[in-house]
Design an enzyme around this catalytic site. Structure first.
Site, PDB file in Angstrom:
ATOM      1  N   SER A   1     118.785  -4.933  18.129  1.00  0.00           N
ATOM      2  CA  SER A   1     119.051  -5.278  16.735  1.00  0.00           C
ATOM      3  C   SER A   1     120.332  -6.099  16.573  1.00  0.00           C
ATOM      4  CB  SER A   1     119.175  -4.012  15.887  1.00  0.00           C
ATOM      5  OG  SER A   1     118.016  -3.234  15.993  1.00  0.00           O
TER       6      SER A   1
HETATM    7  N1  SAH Z   1     118.227   0.817  18.696  1.00  0.00           N
HETATM    8  C1  SAH Z   1     117.942  -0.438  19.358  1.00  0.00           C
HETATM    9  C2  SAH Z   1     116.855  -1.197  18.634  1.00  0.00           C
HETATM   10  C3  SAH Z   1     115.622  -1.216  19.375  1.00  0.00           C
HETATM   11  S1  SAH Z   1     114.287  -2.075  18.555  1.00  0.00           S
HETATM   12  C4  SAH Z   1     119.224  -1.250  19.441  1.00  0.00           C
HETATM   13  O1  SAH Z   1     120.305  -0.664  19.475  1.00  0.00           O
HETATM   14  O2  SAH Z   1     119.163  -2.452  19.524  1.00  0.00           O
HETATM   15  C5  SAH Z   1     113.256  -0.727  18.077  1.00  0.00           C
HETATM   16  C6  SAH Z   1     112.781   0.185  19.176  1.00  0.00           C
HETATM   17  O3  SAH Z   1     111.923   1.137  18.569  1.00  0.00           O
HETATM   18  C7  SAH Z   1     111.956  -0.487  20.272  1.00  0.00           C
HETATM   19  O4  SAH Z   1     112.559  -0.245  21.510  1.00  0.00           O
HETATM   20  C8  SAH Z   1     110.586   0.197  20.182  1.00  0.00           C
HETATM   21  O5  SAH Z   1     109.962   0.390  21.423  1.00  0.00           O
HETATM   22  C9  SAH Z   1     110.963   1.528  19.541  1.00  0.00           C
HETATM   23  N2  SAH Z   1     109.870   2.231  18.876  1.00  0.00           N
HETATM   24  C10 SAH Z   1     108.905   1.744  18.066  1.00  0.00           C
HETATM   25  N3  SAH Z   1     108.082   2.727  17.658  1.00  0.00           N
HETATM   26  C11 SAH Z   1     108.549   3.894  18.224  1.00  0.00           C
HETATM   27  C12 SAH Z   1     108.128   5.245  18.196  1.00  0.00           C
HETATM   28  N4  SAH Z   1     107.059   5.656  17.505  1.00  0.00           N
HETATM   29  N5  SAH Z   1     108.837   6.157  18.894  1.00  0.00           N
HETATM   30  C13 SAH Z   1     109.950   5.782  19.604  1.00  0.00           C
HETATM   31  N6  SAH Z   1     110.374   4.514  19.685  1.00  0.00           N
HETATM   32  C14 SAH Z   1     109.700   3.569  19.001  1.00  0.00           C
END
Ligand code: SAH
Length: 221
Positions: free
Chosen positions: A70
């Site tokens: 993000s």
């Molecule tokens: N927190 C991260 C952002 C990751 S993007 C950062 O610091 O940049 C969002 C993440 O949510 C992705 O890795 C995706 O695989 C995860 N995600 C989506 N649906 C999910 C679910 N049902 N359970 C766990 N993770 C999920």
């Protein structure tokens, strides 16, 4: 806050670019000093893919396998909302969508007791490796579908979701402690940030700004 964190081995260049990122976040309206200190302390470049490290402190989302890490502004904004009105409450926190662990590290630095869930196994493994490089931060990581929360560790004082849900997952509401806050993006093409607080009278929901997140999926891979 974990003020004693020392970042041995992190070059001065990255510290300077991180300081510039923090000034930009301030100019964008982030005011919480603890959040800004955490953003200044945690090296984002170790969480992004090596080839993208030179771009780690730009205010932009970056690719991370099939997902994205993000944008710093939205991470800071969500942490600022999460930290508001703590009034001495507990700090047990569930993070859904840990990705490569950047926000997990920030939460740990801010003194939250973090339980982080990620549905894509290679990302979770990467998060584990990345977080091992950050001294003095203890986190619990699990490969699971975050829609189900983390029942064995519930209830949580804070739940933060990094992927957009079409509807608020009921299981997350169930795992929220009294006075706890759930912060999540809601929607499909049009998304907004939603803050839900559990009160003795029920759940109180506030719609915040428009956002853009990857979708909250179901199941694991
Ligand atoms: N927190 C991260 C952002 C990751 S993007 C950062 O610091 O940049 C969002 C993440 O949510 C992705 O890795 C995706 O695989 C995860 N995600 C989506 N649906 C999910 C679910 N049902 N359970 C766990 N993770 C999920």
């Amino acid at each position: 806050m974990n003020a004693s964190l020392t970042l041995t081995g992190i070059g001065m260049t990255s510290q300077r670019t991180r300081a510039r990122m923090v000034e930009r976040l301030r100019a964008q309206g982030i005011q919480n000093e603890s959040v800004l200190a955490a953003m200044a302390a945690i090296p984002r470049h170790i969480f992004v893919e090596e080839a993208l490290a030179p771009r780690a402190y730009e205010d932009t989302a970056l690719p991370m396998g099939s997902q994205t890490i993000s944008q710093p502004y939205i991470v800071a904004r969500m942490l600022e909302i999460l930290c508001e009105n703590h009034k001495g409450g507990g700090k047990k926190t569930l993070e859904i969508g840990a990705g490569c662990g950047y926000q997990t590290a920030l939460l740990g630095y801010l003194g939250y007791d973090v339980y982080a869930v990620e549905r894509i196994r290679p990302l979770l493994l990467r998060a584990r490796g990345n977080l091992a490089q950050i001294p003095k931060i203890k986190t619990h990581l699990k490969h699971a579908d975050g829609n189900l929360g983390w029942p064995d560790a519930a209830p949580f004082d804070r739940i933060i979701v990094a992927a957009a849900a079409l509807a608020v997952p009921q299981e997350l509401l169930r795992q929220l402690a009294m006075n706890g806050i759930l912060l999540l993006p809601v929607g499909g093409d049009e998304q907004y940030l939603c803050r839900i607080q559990r009160t003795p009278q029920g759940f109180s929901e506030t719609r915040l700004e428009s956002v853009r997140f990857v979708p909250l999926l179901t199941g694991v891979e």
